[in-house]
Design a protein around this motif. Structure first.
Motif, mmCIF file in Angstrom:
data_model
loop_
_atom_site.group_PDB
_atom_site.id
_atom_site.type_symbol
_atom_site.label_atom_id
_atom_site.label_comp_id
_atom_site.label_asym_id
_atom_site.label_seq_id
_atom_site.Cartn_x
_atom_site.Cartn_y
_atom_site.Cartn_z
ATOM 1 N N ARG A 68 1.038 -1.081 -0.030
ATOM 2 C CA ARG A 68 0.021 0.106 0.223
ATOM 3 C C ARG A 68 0.708 1.261 0.276
ATOM 4 O O ARG A 68 2.551 1.621 0.196
ATOM 5 C CB ARG A 68 -1.441 -0.084 1.456
ATOM 6 C CG ARG A 68 -1.554 -0.930 0.919
ATOM 7 C CD ARG A 68 -2.505 -0.349 2.346
ATOM 8 N NE ARG A 68 -3.290 -2.712 2.770
ATOM 9 C CZ ARG A 68 -4.405 -1.899 2.161
ATOM 10 N NH1 ARG A 68 -5.346 -1.041 2.236
ATOM 11 N NH2 ARG A 68 -5.797 -3.384 2.225
ATOM 12 N N SER A 75 2.731 -8.099 1.971
ATOM 13 C CA SER A 75 2.659 -10.026 2.766
ATOM 14 C C SER A 75 3.667 -10.384 2.273
ATOM 15 O O SER A 75 3.484 -10.148 1.003
ATOM 16 C CB SER A 75 0.911 -10.076 3.220
ATOM 17 O OG SER A 75 1.086 -11.034 4.005
ATOM 18 N N ALA A 129 2.608 -11.643 7.160
ATOM 19 C CA ALA A 129 2.163 -9.877 8.045
ATOM 20 C C ALA A 129 4.084 -9.897 8.907
ATOM 21 O O ALA A 129 4.420 -8.314 8.582
ATOM 22 C CB ALA A 129 0.735 -9.817 8.194
ATOM 23 N N ILE B 57 -1.195 -8.133 12.990
ATOM 24 C CA ILE B 57 -0.536 -7.525 12.600
ATOM 25 C C ILE B 57 -1.645 -7.075 11.311
ATOM 26 O O ILE B 57 -1.909 -6.062 10.560
ATOM 27 C CB ILE B 57 0.448 -7.554 12.315
ATOM 28 C CG1 ILE B 57 1.876 -8.049 13.091
ATOM 29 C CG2 ILE B 57 1.501 -6.809 10.902
ATOM 30 C CD1 ILE B 57 3.617 -8.106 12.864
ATOM 31 N N ALA B 58 -1.984 -8.582 10.759
ATOM 32 C CA ALA B 58 -2.806 -8.505 9.529
ATOM 33 C C ALA B 58 -4.419 -6.990 9.447
ATOM 34 O O ALA B 58 -4.008 -6.629 9.098
ATOM 35 C CB ALA B 58 -3.463 -9.504 8.932
ATOM 36 N N GLU B 61 -2.617 -3.934 10.756
ATOM 37 C CA GLU B 61 -1.909 -2.592 10.136
ATOM 38 C C GLU B 61 -2.272 -2.871 8.328
ATOM 39 O O GLU B 61 -1.671 -2.479 7.299
ATOM 40 C CB GLU B 61 -0.867 -2.952 10.040
ATOM 41 C CG GLU B 61 0.072 -2.728 11.703
ATOM 42 C CD GLU B 61 1.805 -3.272 11.614
ATOM 43 O OE1 GLU B 61 2.055 -2.524 11.307
ATOM 44 O OE2 GLU B 61 1.492 -3.614 13.213
ATOM 45 N N SER B 62 -3.694 -3.705 8.372
ATOM 46 C CA SER B 62 -4.173 -3.434 7.026
ATOM 47 C C SER B 62 -2.596 -4.801 6.355
ATOM 48 O O SER B 62 -2.624 -3.557 5.404
ATOM 49 C CB SER B 62 -4.269 -2.088 6.528
ATOM 50 O OG SER B 62 -5.197 -1.697 6.992
ATOM 51 N N ILE B 63 -2.203 -5.869 6.062
ATOM 52 C CA ILE B 63 -1.039 -6.843 5.484
ATOM 53 C C ILE B 63 -2.163 -7.582 5.904
ATOM 54 O O ILE B 63 -2.953 -7.950 6.762
ATOM 55 C CB ILE B 63 -0.175 -6.584 6.386
ATOM 56 C CG1 ILE B 63 0.450 -5.106 6.382
ATOM 57 C CG2 ILE B 63 0.127 -7.330 5.030
ATOM 58 C CD1 ILE B 63 2.036 -5.124 7.219
ATOM 59 N N PRO B 64 -2.563 -8.889 4.266
ATOM 60 C CA PRO B 64 -2.757 -9.279 3.881
ATOM 61 C C PRO B 64 -2.371 -10.839 5.095
ATOM 62 O O PRO B 64 -0.869 -10.490 5.522
ATOM 63 C CB PRO B 64 -2.489 -10.610 2.529
ATOM 64 C CG PRO B 64 -2.388 -8.627 1.801
ATOM 65 C CD PRO B 64 -1.880 -7.773 3.269
ATOM 66 N N ILE B 65 -3.389 -11.405 5.735
ATOM 67 C CA ILE B 65 -2.637 -12.445 7.018
ATOM 68 C C ILE B 65 -1.310 -13.297 5.565
ATOM 69 O O ILE B 65 -0.783 -13.792 6.451
ATOM 70 C CB ILE B 65 -3.081 -13.449 6.962
ATOM 71 C CG1 ILE B 65 -4.866 -12.931 7.091
ATOM 72 C CG2 ILE B 65 -2.941 -14.008 8.319
ATOM 73 C CD1 ILE B 65 -5.923 -13.723 7.532
#
Ligand code: SF4
Lengths: 174, 280
Positions: A68, A75, A129, B57-58, B61-65
């Motif tokens: 982003r 990830s 992540a 965290i996923a 913090e909007s990070i894919p798992i």
């Protein structure tokens, strides 16, 4: 045992790592997975140079999700290593000293690791992540057109892995 | 007759693709937490701890798992009194996937031809399974599937005389083969009966069922429970590095079959077992 290593991963460091060690990697490592391996292999056959110097370096079998705005990378966890087995002995002969992935390796790879003094680390699959937080810089250095499968140069800090197969062939998966 | 617009379908599919990849359904989340409390292998406990941290965290913090945000498997159960307005249902499902994977910063992991292997760059097409039922509802389940675990799945055409024991043998064999590659702790989806393709579909469907729900057929429920404990006795453990936690759940779905056959499909799901269902 807990150990901290910095890249480049020279052979003197490799031989001190034992299966079961918790290792934190700091420094530059390179991402490459299926398509990049195929491409590197073809380039070697046609007599070209690899897109980065492989000697004493570490390849991370990983294809990230997109970053982003404001993120360094998306990830970024490991993929299944055995799919790269076919191409690995050749790279080990050229001086590749470490690999990070998930799952065990074939007997030819392990034999080549013993011969060339290399180490195989396992990172936790499905923790992309968490692992992405240890990646402080990322840039594509080759095969941009492969999208997620491009080769990324990554600067990692205290990247957590476990020695799954050491340079004597001791295998934690067995 | 009830009308549902393709805009509504596209929007829902998009949101579901994103939701599935950032937050696990609570059954698996709870399963990992319980396993963490029970795991006695230090290495196994460390891995499970990482998975829990990863989920936090996923979400925060909007990070894919997981970076493998999967191939979008879509189950559509459509009432025969539903009219889709404004275009094709199939196209709108794929459009929803396209937007979800783009706007959700999800990885594009599909190639258009299995041998030529050129990335489709938008993660389409999805794999869509339709079922037409009575009524005027539209139920959609999205289950993005990673291939570390998909690759370790198997189909066996057993003989009726193999019985439940034979099923257990092949399930354990498949789990052993999957080992660390499928990112244990795994969820095991099993389809028994039907035909060659039907049992595979049942196995996939089984992975979308909450792991805390057991089969309502007593003999199947018993098989699920026995398999779960046998799998966890194998010692594969979290990340395949040893421990008690190899599977979080075993879900079995069955269907009538032929007098001559006992098809069994085992679809391995990793701990990032994503599924989201909505009723439109
Ligand atoms: S098997 Fe599942 S957890 Fe493992 S890398 Fe693939 S999607 Fe992620």
């Amino acid at each position: 045992m807990e150990k901290h290593i910095n890249t480049p991963l020279t052979k003197d460091k490799v031989i001190n790592l034992e299966a079961g060690d918790y290792v934190y990697i700091t420094g530059i490592i390179y991402s490459a997975r299926d398509a990049a391996h195929k491409r590197m292999f073809e380039e070697l056959i046609s007599g070209k140079d690899l897109p980065f110097s492989i000697k004493d370096n570490i390849i991370y079998y990983m294809g990230p999700s997109p970053a982003r705005n404001g993120q360094i990378i998306g990830s970024a966890g490991p993929t299944t290593s055995s799919r790269m087995d076919r191409y690995t002995p050749e790279l080990l002969d050229l001086g590749l000293s470490g690999m990070v992935g998930k799952g065990t390796r074939g007997s030819e790879v392990i034999a080549s690791m013993i011969k060339n003094k290399a180490v195989y680390f396992a990172a936790t699959g499905g923790a992309g992540a968490l692992l992405s937080k240890c990646i402080k810089e990322s840039r594509v250095i080759a095969y941009d057109e492969l999208g997620t499968e491009a080769i990324h140069e990554l600067y990692v800090e205290k990247f957590p892995v476990i020695v799954a197969i050491d340079s004597k062939g001791k295998n934690l998966y067995e | 007759m009830r009308s549902i617009s393709i805009e509504e379908i596209i929007r829902n599919i998009k949101d579901m693709c994103i939701e599935a990849n950032y937050k696990l359904a609570s059954d698996v989340d709870v399963g990992i937490r319980e396993a963490f409390d029970k795991e006695t292998s230090p290495l196994g406990k460390r891995v499970l701890g990482q998975l829990l941290e990863n989920l936090d965290i996923a979400e925060n913090e909007s990070i894919p798992i997981c970076q493998d945000t999967g191939m979008a498997i879509v189950f559509v159960t459509i009432g025969q009194d539903v009219h889709i307005e404004g275009g094709s249902l199939e196209d709108s499902i794929n459009e929803g996937i396209r937007r979800g994977y783009q706007e959700g910063y999800l990885r594009k992991s599909l190639v258009s031809d299995p041998l030529l292997r050129e990335n489709t760059k938008d993660n389409t097409p999805g794999i869509i399974h339709y079922q037409i039922v009575a009524g005027n509802q539209l139920e959609i389940t999205i289950a993005p599937k990673g291939f570390g675990s998909e690759n370790m799945s198997r189909i066996y055409m057993l003989k009726p005389s193999d019985e439940a024991e034979g099923i257990k043998e092949v399930v354990l064999e498949t789990v052993k083969l999957a080992g660390p590659n499928a990112c244990p702790p795994i969820i095991v989806g099993i389809g028994i009966g039907g035909s060659f393709e039907k049992c595979a579909l049942l196995a996939k469907r089984a992975l979308t069922r909450d792991i805390s729900i057991r089969s309502d057929k007593p003999h199947i429920r018993k098989l699920e429970e026995e398999l779960l404990s046998a799998i966890n006795d194998m010692g594969i453990g979290p990340a395949g590095l040893g421990g008690k936690t190899t599977a979080l759940g075993v879900n079995i779905e069955t269907y009538p079959t032929h007098i001559a056959g006992l098809p069994v499909a085992i679809n391995i799901g990793c701990h990032v077992n994503r599924h989201v269902t909505r009723m439109l």
